[in-house]
Enzyme design. Structure first.
Site, short mmCIF file in Angstrom:
data_model
loop_
_atom_site.label_atom_id
_atom_site.label_comp_id
_atom_site.label_asym_id
_atom_site.label_seq_id
_atom_site.Cartn_x
_atom_site.Cartn_y
_atom_site.Cartn_z
N HIS A 246 0.85 -1.20 0.00
CA HIS A 246 0.00 0.00 0.00
C HIS A 246 0.88 1.23 0.00
O HIS A 246 2.05 1.17 0.40
CB HIS A 246 -0.89 0.01 1.25
CG HIS A 246 -0.12 -0.27 2.50
ND1 HIS A 246 0.02 -1.55 3.01
CD2 HIS A 246 0.60 0.54 3.32
CE1 HIS A 246 0.77 -1.51 4.09
NE2 HIS A 246 1.15 -0.25 4.31
N ARG A 325 13.40 -5.84 3.20
CA ARG A 325 12.37 -6.52 3.98
C ARG A 325 11.05 -6.07 3.37
O ARG A 325 10.82 -4.88 3.15
CB ARG A 325 12.49 -6.12 5.45
CG ARG A 325 11.44 -6.72 6.39
CD ARG A 325 10.28 -5.78 6.61
NE ARG A 325 9.41 -6.20 7.70
CZ ARG A 325 8.21 -5.68 7.90
NH1 ARG A 325 7.73 -4.73 7.12
NH2 ARG A 325 7.47 -6.09 8.91
N ASP A 327 7.20 -5.53 3.34
CA ASP A 327 6.08 -5.37 4.25
C ASP A 327 4.82 -6.03 3.69
O ASP A 327 4.55 -5.95 2.48
CB ASP A 327 5.84 -3.85 4.44
CG ASP A 327 4.85 -3.56 5.55
OD1 ASP A 327 5.08 -4.03 6.68
OD2 ASP A 327 3.86 -2.84 5.30
N GLU A 356 7.77 -10.29 4.94
CA GLU A 356 7.07 -10.28 6.22
C GLU A 356 5.84 -11.16 6.10
O GLU A 356 4.81 -10.75 5.55
CB GLU A 356 6.65 -8.87 6.61
CG GLU A 356 6.13 -8.83 8.05
CD GLU A 356 4.91 -7.95 8.28
OE1 GLU A 356 4.47 -7.83 9.43
OE2 GLU A 356 4.35 -7.41 7.30
N HIS A 422 8.80 -4.31 16.23
CA HIS A 422 8.00 -3.10 16.44
C HIS A 422 6.50 -3.41 16.40
O HIS A 422 5.69 -2.52 16.62
CB HIS A 422 8.37 -2.09 15.36
CG HIS A 422 8.00 -2.55 13.98
ND1 HIS A 422 8.50 -3.72 13.43
CD2 HIS A 422 7.15 -2.05 13.07
CE1 HIS A 422 7.97 -3.89 12.23
NE2 HIS A 422 7.15 -2.90 11.99
N ASP A 423 6.14 -4.65 16.08
CA ASP A 423 4.72 -5.05 16.01
C ASP A 423 4.29 -5.88 17.20
O ASP A 423 3.13 -6.30 17.25
CB ASP A 423 4.48 -5.89 14.74
CG ASP A 423 4.44 -5.04 13.48
OD1 ASP A 423 4.23 -3.81 13.59
OD2 ASP A 423 4.61 -5.61 12.39
N ASP A 467 2.29 -2.36 20.36
CA ASP A 467 2.40 -1.13 19.56
C ASP A 467 1.32 -0.15 20.02
O ASP A 467 0.17 -0.54 20.07
CB ASP A 467 2.23 -1.55 18.08
CG ASP A 467 1.83 -0.41 17.16
OD1 ASP A 467 2.09 0.76 17.50
OD2 ASP A 467 1.25 -0.71 16.09
N ARG A 471 7.70 0.86 21.22
CA ARG A 471 8.51 1.74 20.36
C ARG A 471 9.07 2.93 21.13
O ARG A 471 9.11 4.04 20.62
CB ARG A 471 7.65 2.22 19.18
CG ARG A 471 7.10 1.08 18.36
CD ARG A 471 6.11 1.52 17.30
NE ARG A 471 5.64 0.37 16.54
CZ ARG A 471 4.83 0.43 15.51
NH1 ARG A 471 4.35 1.60 15.10
NH2 ARG A 471 4.47 -0.65 14.87
C1 ARE Z 1 -1.89 1.27 13.97
C2 ARE Z 1 -1.77 1.45 15.48
C3 ARE Z 1 -2.05 0.15 16.20
C4 ARE Z 1 -3.44 -0.35 15.81
C5 ARE Z 1 -3.56 -0.43 14.28
C6 ARE Z 1 -5.01 -0.72 13.95
O1 ARE Z 1 -0.43 1.89 15.77
O2 ARE Z 1 -1.99 0.34 17.58
O3 ARE Z 1 -3.65 -1.64 16.35
O4 ARE Z 1 -3.17 0.81 13.68
O5 ARE Z 1 -5.26 -0.67 12.62
C7 ARE Z 1 1.90 0.16 10.49
C8 ARE Z 1 2.32 0.70 11.83
C9 ARE Z 1 1.30 0.35 12.90
C10 ARE Z 1 -0.08 0.79 12.48
C11 ARE Z 1 -0.42 0.17 11.12
C12 ARE Z 1 -1.75 0.67 10.60
O6 ARE Z 1 3.59 0.20 12.17
O7 ARE Z 1 1.65 1.01 14.10
O8 ARE Z 1 -0.98 0.32 13.47
O9 ARE Z 1 0.60 0.56 10.17
O10 ARE Z 1 -1.74 2.03 10.50
C13 ARE Z 1 -0.66 -8.28 10.25
C14 ARE Z 1 -0.07 -8.19 8.86
C15 ARE Z 1 1.34 -7.66 8.92
C16 ARE Z 1 1.42 -6.34 9.67
C17 ARE Z 1 0.81 -6.55 11.06
C18 ARE Z 1 0.77 -5.25 11.83
O11 ARE Z 1 -0.12 -9.45 8.23
O12 ARE Z 1 1.81 -7.45 7.60
O13 ARE Z 1 -0.53 -7.05 10.93
N1 ARE Z 1 2.78 -5.80 9.79
C19 ARE Z 1 3.33 -4.75 8.90
C20 ARE Z 1 4.35 -3.87 9.64
C21 ARE Z 1 3.62 -2.94 10.55
C22 ARE Z 1 2.84 -1.94 9.70
C23 ARE Z 1 2.11 -2.59 8.60
C24 ARE Z 1 2.30 -3.90 8.27
C25 ARE Z 1 1.34 -1.74 7.72
O14 ARE Z 1 5.32 -4.64 10.25
O15 ARE Z 1 4.45 -2.25 11.44
O16 ARE Z 1 1.92 -1.25 10.56
O17 ARE Z 1 2.27 -1.15 6.82
C26 ARE Z 1 -1.27 -12.26 13.57
C27 ARE Z 1 -1.59 -12.40 12.11
C28 ARE Z 1 -0.71 -11.51 11.24
C29 ARE Z 1 -0.76 -10.11 11.79
C30 ARE Z 1 -0.23 -10.15 13.20
C31 ARE Z 1 -0.15 -8.78 13.85
O18 ARE Z 1 -0.40 -13.21 14.05
O19 ARE Z 1 -1.44 -13.70 11.71
O20 ARE Z 1 -1.15 -11.54 9.89
O21 ARE Z 1 0.03 -9.27 10.96
O22 ARE Z 1 -1.02 -10.98 14.01
O23 ARE Z 1 -1.40 -8.23 13.98
#
Ligand code: ARE
Length: 577
Positions: A246, A325, A327, A356, A422-423, A467, A471
Site C-alpha cells: 500500500h 524486507r 512489508d 514479512e 515493532h509489532d 504497539d 517503540r
Molecule cells: C496502527 C496502530 C495500532 C493499531 C492499528 C489498527 O499503531 O496500535 O492496532 O493501527 O489498525 C503500520 C504501523 C502500525 C499501524 C499500522 C496501521 O507500524 O503502528 O498500526 O501501520 O496504521 C498483520 C499483517 C502484517 C502487519 C501486522 C501489523 O499481516 O503485515 O498485521 N505488519 C506490517 C508492519 C507494521 C505496519 C504494517 C504492516 C502496515 O510490520 O508495522 O503497521 O504497513 C497475527 C496475524 C498476522 C498479523 C499479526 C499482527 O499473528 O497472523 O497476519 O500481521 O497478528 O497483527
C-alpha cells in the site's frame, strides 16, 4: 502401520535440491508407528537386462512431534534425476510406498515410483552466503537516537521523557545511528534492519508519501550514504523496509485519485470499489487492514509494477543496500515478487530478500521469490512456553520440530528468527520481567537454525507493551541499561562466531523434552554440541547423558559437574561432546 498417516509429495519440503548436486528426501509417518524407513532410488533410465538398477539407503529419524515422525536422507544422484519410493518396516509388516500407493512387493516398473525429474541448478533455492553468519539488529529509526536536532520534526518531545504514542515524535535520525554504531559493534551484530525511512507522515513511516525520498526528519541522502558507508566499513549489512502493498494517503497518485476521481490517470493504480471515493465509515477502496490512510496498490497494473520495481532498484543501485524486507508480503501477488527478485538480483546477486509473513510460507520460498520470511512461528513457540507459560517444553519442541520439517534445510538456515519486533510487545514485558527466562529464550533463539535478530533495546532490558508501547526511545544512559543482558548476548554472539556447530552450519535436533528440560544437539563434521535448558523452577537432574572425560562445558550455570548433570532452576549448559 497406519497407512493414512504416511505422506510424501515431491518438491517443497519433502523432496528438494539442497544444492546443485544434492537432493533431500523426507517422509512423514505416524509417531512411533514405523521402525525403519529405507529409500529405494535409482536413475529412471538405468536398466540392465530389463531390470531397473536401484539402490537402497536407510533414512534417519530427524524429528518427531506430537503426531508424526519425520524421516530424512540425502542423495547425490549422478545424473541429477531420480525415481524413488520408500520401504517401511514395523514389527509385524513391511511395505513399499510410492506415488501409486502401497505395495507388499517392490514394484518393478519405475513409472510406479515418485519422480524427481531433474535437478536444474537455476531452480535451487539459494540465499546469499553471508546471511547464514549474520546477526541482525532491528532499528525503528524514530526511536533509536537523535543525533541532529536541526532536523527534528515539528512538536518533537524531549528524548524518552514521554511514553511512545501513535502520533508523537522524538526525533531519532541517521546521525543518531552513526553516532551509536560502536554499541552495535561491541554487541557483535553484523546486519541492521531499518523499518521504513522514506518520506511519510506518521512516526512509523509505513504510509509512504514518496518512495524515492528519505524522510527529512531522518536526514538527507548524503547522510544516508554516510550511514551505509560507516556500516559497511564495520562489516555491517543494511536492510531497508519496502512497503509496496500500500502507499500512504498523501502519495501523489492517490492524491490525484482523490482530486480527479474516475478521471484520474491513476484510477487503476489502486483497487477502487466504488466512486466517489469515501474514507468513512469504511474506505471505498482496498487498504491495508481497514486503514483509510493506507490504500492498497494494484501491483498487477504494469505501470505500478514498473514504478515499484524502479524503487526496488534505485536504493540498491544508488545506495548499495544489502537487503529488502517486504512489508505485508503475502498480500501482494506472486508474479510481482518473481519480477522483483529478478530485477534486484540482476543488480546485486547477493541481496537478501526477506518477506514479512507470519504464517506458513512455503509458496514464497521456492527459490523464485524470497530468501527468508520473518519466523514468527518460532517466536510464538518460544514465547508460549517461556513467557506465556501456556505450553510445556514437550509441546514447544513439537512445534519447533514440525516447523523445521515444514521447510527445506537450506531455507531454515537463513530464516529470520526474532523474539519481538515493532509489532509485538517486548519479550521482557511478556516474560513478566523474568530475566532468567529471557536468557533461556535467547539461548534457544541464537542456536536455532537461522539468523537471529535483536529488536533495538531488548539487549539492554527495555520494556514495552503492544504497539505503540514497544517503540519507546532507546535508553542511552549506561546506568539505566541492563548490562547483564547485554553481556549475555555478547557471549552468545561470540560463541556463534567461534563454534561452527553453534552457528548455522550445525544440524539441529531435539534429544528430549520433559520435566521442563529440553536437550538438543547441534552437529557438524568436526564438532558436536549438546544444549540443556531447564525452564522449570526446580533443580533438574539430567541422568541420561553420556559424558566422557573429554567433555567440556562451553557456557553455562549448572551447579554440579558430574556425569549426571544437575541444572539449577532456569539453568542452562552448553556441552562440547
Ligand atoms: C496502527 C496502530 C495500532 C493499531 C492499528 C489498527 O499503531 O496500535 O492496532 O493501527 O489498525 C503500520 C504501523 C502500525 C499501524 C499500522 C496501521 O507500524 O503502528 O498500526 O501501520 O496504521 C498483520 C499483517 C502484517 C502487519 C501486522 C501489523 O499481516 O503485515 O498485521 N505488519 C506490517 C508492519 C507494521 C505496519 C504494517 C504492516 C502496515 O510490520 O508495522 O503497521 O504497513 C497475527 C496475524 C498476522 C498479523 C499479526 C499482527 O499473528 O497472523 O497476519 O500481521 O497478528 O497483527
Amino acid at each position: 502401520m497406519q497407512k493414512e498417516a504416511i505422506y510424501h509429495r515431491p518438491k517443497n519440503n519433502f523432496a528438494y535440491a539442497y544444492d546443485e548436486r544434492t537432493l533431500h528426501l523426507r517422509l512423514k509417518t505416524k509417531k512411533d508407528d514405523t521402525l525403519s524407513v529405507t529409500l529405494i532410488y535409482g536413475d529412471p533410465y538405468d536398466w540392465k537386462d530389463n531390470v531397473w538398477q536401484y539402490h537402497k539407503q536407510k533414512m534417519l529419524l530427524t524429528g518427531s512431534d506430537d503426531l508424526f515422525d519425520y524421516w530424512t536422507t540425502s542423495v547425490e544422484p549422478p545424473y541429477r534425476r531420480m525415481r524413488y519410493g520408500f520401504y517401511l518396516e514395523d514389527e509385524s509388516e513391511s511395505l513399499v510406498y510410492t506415488e501409486k500407493g502401497f505395495f507388499t512387493e517392490q514394484p518393478l516398473d519405475t513409472n510406479d515410483y515418485f519422480s524427481f525429474p531433474f535437478l536444474n541448478e537455476i531452480d535451487v533455492f539459494k540465499a546469499p552466503d553471508w546471511v547464514k553468519d549474520t546477526v541482525w539488529y532491528q532499528i525503528f529509526p524514530e526511536r533509536f537516537a537523535n543525533g541532529d536536532s536541526s532536523i527534528d520534526p515539528k512538536g518533537v518531545l524531549p528524548w524518552g521523557e514521554y511514553p511512545p504514542a501513535r502520533d508523537n515524535f522524538f526525533g531519532g535520525d541517521f546521525q543518531g545511528v552513526i553516532d551509536h554504531l560502536d554499541h552495535l559493534t561491541e554487541l557483535g551484530i553484523n546486519g541492521i534492519y531499518f523499518t521504513p525511512i522514506f518520506k511519510a507522515k506518521s512516526n512509523h513511516k509505513y504510509d509512504t508519501i514518496d518512495y524515492l525520498e528519505i524522510d527529512p526528519q531522518f536526514g538527507d541522502k548524503e547522510t544516508f550514504k554516510q550511514l551505509i558507508k560507516a556500516c559497511h566499513e564495520r562489516g555491517i549489512k543494511v536492510m531497508l523496509d519496502a512497503v509496496f502493498n500500500h502507499s500512504g494517503y498523501y502519495f501523489e497518485p492517490f492524491q490525484d485519485l482523490l482530486k480527479n476521481g474516475e478521471d484520474s490517470k491513476y484510477k487503476d493504480w489502486f483497487h477502487v470499489r466504488s466512486f466517489p471515493i469515501e474514507t468513512k465509515p469504511l474506505p471505498s477502496y482496498d487498504t491495508f487492514a481497514f486503514e483509510a490512510s493506507m490504500p492498497k496498490l494494484n501491483t498487477e497494473n504494469p505501470e505500478v509494477k514498473e514504478y515499484l520495481l524502479q524503487v526496488g532498484k534505485y536504493w540498491v543501485e544508488e545506495f548499495d543496500i544489502d537487503g529488502w524486507r517486504l512489508d505485508v508480503a503475502n498480500e501482494i501477488d506472486h508474479q510481482f515478487w518473481r519480477d522483483f527478485r529478478r530485477t534486484v538480483k540482476q543488480i546485486k546477486p547477493e541481496l537478501y530478500i526477506l518477506g514479512e509473513i507470519w504464517h506458513d510460507s512455503m509458496p514464497w520460498l521456492q527459490g523464485d521469490q524470497f530468501d527468508a520470511v520473518m519466523n514468527y512461528p518460532m517466536t510464538s513457540a518460544l514465547l508460549d512456553h517461556f513467557a506465556h507459560e501456556t505450553i510445556s517444553v514437550e509441546t514447544m519442541a513439537d512445534r519447533l520440530t514440525s516447523l523445521l520439517h515444514s521447510y527445506p534445510d537450506n531455507v531454515n538456515e537463513v530464516a529470520f528468527n526474532l523474539l519481538g519486533s515493532h509489532d509485538t510487545p517486548r519479550m521482557l514485558t511478556l516474560a513478566n520481567d523474568r530475566k532468567d527466562l529471557v536468557k533461556l529464550m535467547y539461548m534457544l533463539q541464537f542456536s536455532f537454525p537461522g539468523t537471529p535478530c535483536i529488536y533495538y533495546g531488548d539487549e539492554i532490558g527495555m520494556k514495552g507493551g503492544a504497539d505503540p508501547g514497544c517503540r519507546e526511545c532507546m535508553i542511552w544512559d549506561k546506568t539505566e541499561q541492563d548490562t547483564e543482558l547485554f553481556d549475555f548476548l555478547e557471549e552468545l554472539i561470540s560463541l556463534r562466531k567461534s563454534h561452527s556447530a553453534f552457528g548455522n552450519s550445525g544440524s539441529f535436533h531435539f534429544v528430549s523434552a520433559k520435566d521442563g528440560v529440553i536437550q538438543y544437539k547441534k552437529e557438524t563434521t568436526t564438532e558436536t554440541l549438546l544444549f540443556l535448558i531447564n525452564s522449570s523452577e526446580v533443580i533438574q537432574s539430567v541422568e541420561d547423558l553420556s559424558l566422557s572425560n573429554e567433555t567440556t562445558s562451553l557456557f553455562g550455570n549448572k551447579i554440579k559437574p558430574n556425569t549426571a548433570l544437575t541444572l539449577e532452576p532456569f539453568g542452562y549448559e552448553i556441552i562440547s561432546l
